[in-house]
Design a protein around this motif. Structure first.
Motif, PDB file in Angstrom:
ATOM      1  N   GLU A 109       0.833  -1.190   0.000  1.00  0.00           N
ATOM      2  CA  GLU A 109       0.000   0.000   0.000  1.00  0.00           C
ATOM      3  C   GLU A 109       0.870   1.243   0.000  1.00  0.00           C
ATOM      4  OE1 GLU A 109      -3.034   0.126   3.019  1.00  0.00           O
ATOM      5  OE2 GLU A 109      -3.172  -2.060   3.100  1.00  0.00           O
ATOM      6  N   THR A 110       0.342   2.309  -0.585  1.00  0.00           N
ATOM      7  CA  THR A 110       1.001   3.609  -0.545  1.00  0.00           C
ATOM      8  C   THR A 110       0.550   4.341   0.708  1.00  0.00           C
ATOM      9  OG1 THR A 110       1.056   3.742  -2.951  1.00  0.00           O
ATOM     10  CG2 THR A 110       1.336   5.801  -1.734  1.00  0.00           C
ATOM     11  N   THR A 111       1.507   4.870   1.479  1.00  0.00           N
ATOM     12  CA  THR A 111       1.188   5.598   2.706  1.00  0.00           C
ATOM     13  C   THR A 111       1.755   7.013   2.611  1.00  0.00           C
ATOM     14  OG1 THR A 111       3.206   5.138   3.987  1.00  0.00           O
ATOM     15  CG2 THR A 111       1.534   3.392   3.900  1.00  0.00           C
ATOM     16  N   SER A 112       1.405   7.815   3.614  1.00  0.00           N
ATOM     17  CA  SER A 112       1.903   9.197   3.662  1.00  0.00           C
ATOM     18  C   SER A 112       3.228   9.298   4.402  1.00  0.00           C
ATOM     19  CB  SER A 112       0.872  10.097   4.355  1.00  0.00           C
ATOM     20  OG  SER A 112       0.678   9.677   5.702  1.00  0.00           O
ATOM     21  N   ASP A 113       3.766   8.165   4.826  1.00  0.00           N
ATOM     22  CA  ASP A 113       5.029   8.159   5.556  1.00  0.00           C
ATOM     23  C   ASP A 113       6.171   8.463   4.596  1.00  0.00           C
ATOM     24  OD1 ASP A 113       7.307   7.635   7.025  1.00  0.00           O
ATOM     25  OD2 ASP A 113       6.490   5.859   8.008  1.00  0.00           O
ATOM     26  N   PRO A 114       6.845   9.626   4.741  1.00  0.00           N
ATOM     27  CA  PRO A 114       7.915   9.982   3.792  1.00  0.00           C
ATOM     28  C   PRO A 114       9.101   9.025   3.858  1.00  0.00           C
ATOM     29  CG  PRO A 114       7.883  11.503   5.654  1.00  0.00           C
ATOM     30  CD  PRO A 114       6.656  10.652   5.774  1.00  0.00           C
ATOM     31  N   GLU A 115       9.308   8.361   5.005  1.00  0.00           N
ATOM     32  CA  GLU A 115      10.420   7.432   5.139  1.00  0.00           C
ATOM     33  C   GLU A 115      10.123   6.101   4.453  1.00  0.00           C
ATOM     34  OE1 GLU A 115      11.742   7.130   9.210  1.00  0.00           O
ATOM     35  OE2 GLU A 115      11.082   9.172   9.617  1.00  0.00           O
ATOM     36  N   SER A 116       8.847   5.718   4.399  1.00  0.00           N
ATOM     37  CA  SER A 116       8.446   4.461   3.748  1.00  0.00           C
ATOM     38  C   SER A 116       7.132   4.690   3.006  1.00  0.00           C
ATOM     39  CB  SER A 116       8.278   3.345   4.791  1.00  0.00           C
ATOM     40  OG  SER A 116       9.468   3.134   5.509  1.00  0.00           O
ATOM     41  N   PRO A 117       7.179   5.355   1.851  1.00  0.00           N
ATOM     42  CA  PRO A 117       5.930   5.680   1.140  1.00  0.00           C
ATOM     43  C   PRO A 117       5.159   4.462   0.668  1.00  0.00           C
ATOM     44  CG  PRO A 117       7.855   6.191  -0.193  1.00  0.00           C
ATOM     45  CD  PRO A 117       8.355   5.871   1.173  1.00  0.00           C
ATOM     46  N   GLU A 118       5.854   3.341   0.462  1.00  0.00           N
ATOM     47  CA  GLU A 118       5.170   2.089   0.119  1.00  0.00           C
ATOM     48  C   GLU A 118       5.515   1.055   1.185  1.00  0.00           C
ATOM     49  OE1 GLU A 118       5.822   0.642  -3.802  1.00  0.00           O
ATOM     50  OE2 GLU A 118       4.327   1.997  -4.657  1.00  0.00           O
ATOM     51  N   GLN A 119       4.474   0.434   1.743  1.00  0.00           N
ATOM     52  CA  GLN A 119       4.690  -0.543   2.802  1.00  0.00           C
ATOM     53  C   GLN A 119       3.882  -1.797   2.528  1.00  0.00           C
ATOM     54  OE1 GLN A 119       4.769   0.504   6.891  1.00  0.00           O
ATOM     55  NE2 GLN A 119       5.364   2.627   6.545  1.00  0.00           N
ATOM     56  N   ARG A 412       5.562   0.850  15.218  1.00  0.00           N
ATOM     57  CA  ARG A 412       5.727   2.155  14.583  1.00  0.00           C
ATOM     58  C   ARG A 412       4.862   2.152  13.329  1.00  0.00           C
ATOM     59  NH1 ARG A 412      11.282   5.392  12.870  1.00  0.00           N
ATOM     60  NH2 ARG A 412      10.306   6.743  11.311  1.00  0.00           N
ATOM     61  N   LEU A 413       3.859   3.026  13.298  1.00  0.00           N
ATOM     62  CA  LEU A 413       2.809   2.960  12.286  1.00  0.00           C
ATOM     63  C   LEU A 413       2.838   4.161  11.353  1.00  0.00           C
ATOM     64  CD1 LEU A 413       0.025   1.934  14.809  1.00  0.00           C
ATOM     65  CD2 LEU A 413       1.113   0.419  13.142  1.00  0.00           C
ATOM     66  N   PRO A 414       2.382   3.993  10.105  1.00  0.00           N
ATOM     67  CA  PRO A 414       2.220   5.139   9.201  1.00  0.00           C
ATOM     68  C   PRO A 414       1.256   6.148   9.816  1.00  0.00           C
ATOM     69  CG  PRO A 414       2.004   3.060   8.007  1.00  0.00           C
ATOM     70  CD  PRO A 414       2.005   2.715   9.463  1.00  0.00           C
ATOM     71  N   ALA A 415       1.543   7.415   9.630  1.00  0.00           N
ATOM     72  CA  ALA A 415       0.748   8.470  10.258  1.00  0.00           C
ATOM     73  C   ALA A 415      -0.710   8.439   9.826  1.00  0.00           C
ATOM     74  CB  ALA A 415       1.367   9.832   9.949  1.00  0.00           C
ATOM     75  N   ASP A 416      -0.980   7.983   8.597  1.00  0.00           N
ATOM     76  CA  ASP A 416      -2.352   8.031   8.091  1.00  0.00           C
ATOM     77  C   ASP A 416      -3.120   6.722   8.311  1.00  0.00           C
ATOM     78  OD1 ASP A 416      -0.841   6.542   6.342  1.00  0.00           O
ATOM     79  OD2 ASP A 416      -1.616   7.480   4.519  1.00  0.00           O
ATOM     80  N   LEU A 417      -2.555   5.778   9.036  1.00  0.00           N
ATOM     81  CA  LEU A 417      -3.241   4.513   9.287  1.00  0.00           C
ATOM     82  C   LEU A 417      -4.228   4.685  10.435  1.00  0.00           C
ATOM     83  CD1 LEU A 417      -3.416   1.455   8.573  1.00  0.00           C
ATOM     84  CD2 LEU A 417      -1.762   1.071  10.421  1.00  0.00           C
TER      85      LEU A 417
END
Length: 449
Positions: A109-119, A412-417
């Motif tokens: 999935e694509t996330t808003s996390d700049p360190e890991s945009p795809e997780q 440690r979770l993506p900010a938009d999850l």
């Protein structure tokens, strides 16, 4: 010679295997039980030379307990540490999910996390509640034993049945029938804490040091049965609906416990937004989806969840029932139940279905310091705050043995999850990076505890 498996890889495979076992707990004893998952856990522990014990409270309702010997000096000084999780999950309807809830499927999935945009995410009922933590504990302990290392003190690992129905066939049963398993335990660590959220743009980990109590109540309205075409001023359905409406609409007052106060002060320190008890919304708006959990810890709650009455369209039944899920802050149990009785009214009986205690444990203790240190070693720029869980965990059961309990399943979770929404929700899933992060944090914690 084969190389030792990396626990960060093993945690993913263990979690996937657990998710593929259906351990649905409907709460009425009709589920498949936890036996298959318990056997897998016991096999994983025995494989590295430990001697797990499997207990059945009823056929199929299985729990596993094992003790890992630690440094005798550390155990004498601090006692043993209980690390526990539950193997059951709440029901999931496959037709509501994007993937099958017991598939253990991995997607990107694509996330808003700049360190890991795809997780990559691991899907399944129990991915966050709480087979992820079960897998992390198993991976950490298997690695520890394989390397021939002793923890600083004895560890007791417990993987239990029935947490999703109050632990009657799991943790409560073990405490009642086998309390010796937990001899010398002075603290317990389990679920729903140590996860990250965004507060005013700052990543913060919420460490659970309190949880609300449970009062599951049944309302039974009595009236005069009769024909549906007749005037009936003693209608049980009407009385029940009036009682349910009063209870559901009751404005419970805001009251701040010590743990919640510490959390709110931390949020104010990060954001500069002060807490206003007359209007908490300004501060809660800083918490994103976590506000649903935190907002529920500012007051007692009573939510009607089920209605049942009648058996034919033209027959007025003599009784009607409803279930109400009540959660109370520490010290509020009797006051909450009395308020519900008053709101129900004279023609509606209030019955106990299940009750369990509220907990508030110390935050300023060495064990919590070790948790904070383990988190910050992996994420140095983060903050760590105590918080109160609006739900409940098996720590309630172990409190009967005088064991204080904490929630520390680090992720440690993506900010938009919408992490809060995944608990008992549709499309439950956990990032693989979060599983690996949690495994590293728990390795540090276990090595220093």
């Amino acid at each position: 010679m084969s190389s030792t498996p990396d626990p960060q890889d093993e945690v993913v495979s263990i979690c996937r295997d657990l998710l593929r076992i259906d351990t649905t707990n409907p709460g009425d004893g009709s589920g498949p039980g936890e036996r298959a998952a318990a056997e897998l856990v016991a096999e994983l522990l025995a494989e590295v030379g430990l001697e797990p014990q499997l207990f059945e409270s009823e056929p199929g309702r299985a729990s596993v307990v094992v003790r890992v010997e630690g440094d005798p000096d550390g155990t004498r000084e601090r006692g043993a540490l209980l690390l526990h999780g539950h193997l059951d999950v709440v029901p999931a309807r496959a037709e509501d999910w994007t993937v099958h809830p017991f598939s253990g499927e991995v997607t990107t999935e694509t996330t808003s996390d700049p360190e890991s945009p795809e997780q990559e995410f691991l899907w399944g009922r129990g991915a966050v509640d709480m087979k992820d933590m079960d897998a992390m504990l198993l991976a950490v302990v298997r690695d520890l034993v394989r390397r021939g290392e002793r923890p600083p003190r004895d560890l007791v690992l417990a993987f239990m049945a029935d947490e999703e129905a109050g632990g009657v066939q799991g943790a409560h049963w073990l405490v009642d029938h086998h309390p010796g398993l937990f001899e010398g335990v002075t603290a317990a660590v389990s679920e729903v804490g140590g996860f990250s959220t965004q507060i005013g743009g700052q990543r913060a980990y919420l460490l659970q040091t309190a949880e609300k109590g449970i009062a599951w109540l049944r309302l039974v309205a009595h009236g005069r049965a009769g024909h549906g075409s007749q005037v009936n001023t003693d209608n049980a359905v009407t009385r029940l609906c009036e009682a349910v409406a009063r209870i559901g609409a009751h404005p419970w007052p805001v009251e701040v416990t010590p743990t919640v106060r510490a959390f709110l002060d931390g949020v104010t320190d990060i954001t500069g937004v002060a807490f206003d008890p007359d209007d908490p919304s300004a501060l809660l708006d800083q918490l994103g989806t976590t506000a649903r959990w935190v907002g529920a810890t500012l007051r007692d709650t009573a939510n009607p969840t089920l209605l049942e009455a009648g058996y034919k369209h033209n027959v007025i039944p003599g009784t009607a029932t409803a279930l109400v899920d009540c959660r109370f802050l520490p010290g509020h149990e009797e006051r909450l139940v009395q308020t519900v009785r008053e709101l129900a009214g004279e023609f509606v009986e209030v019955q106990d279905v299940h009750r369990d205690v509220a907990l508030e444990t110390p935050y300023d203790v060495p064990l919590v310091d070790r948790m904070v240190e383990a988190l910050l070693a992996e994420d140095p720029s983060a903050r760590v705050l105590p918080y109160c869980l609006s739900g409940g965990t098996d720590n309630k059961s172990f409190s009967q043995l005088g064991i204080p309990g904490y929630g520390f399943a680090p992720l440690r979770l993506p900010a938009d999850l919408d992490f809060a929404g995944l608990f008992h929700g549709v499309d439950e899933r956990v990032p693989l990076d979060a599983l690996r992060f949690g495994t590293r944090v728990l390795q540090r914690f276990v090595a220093s505890s």
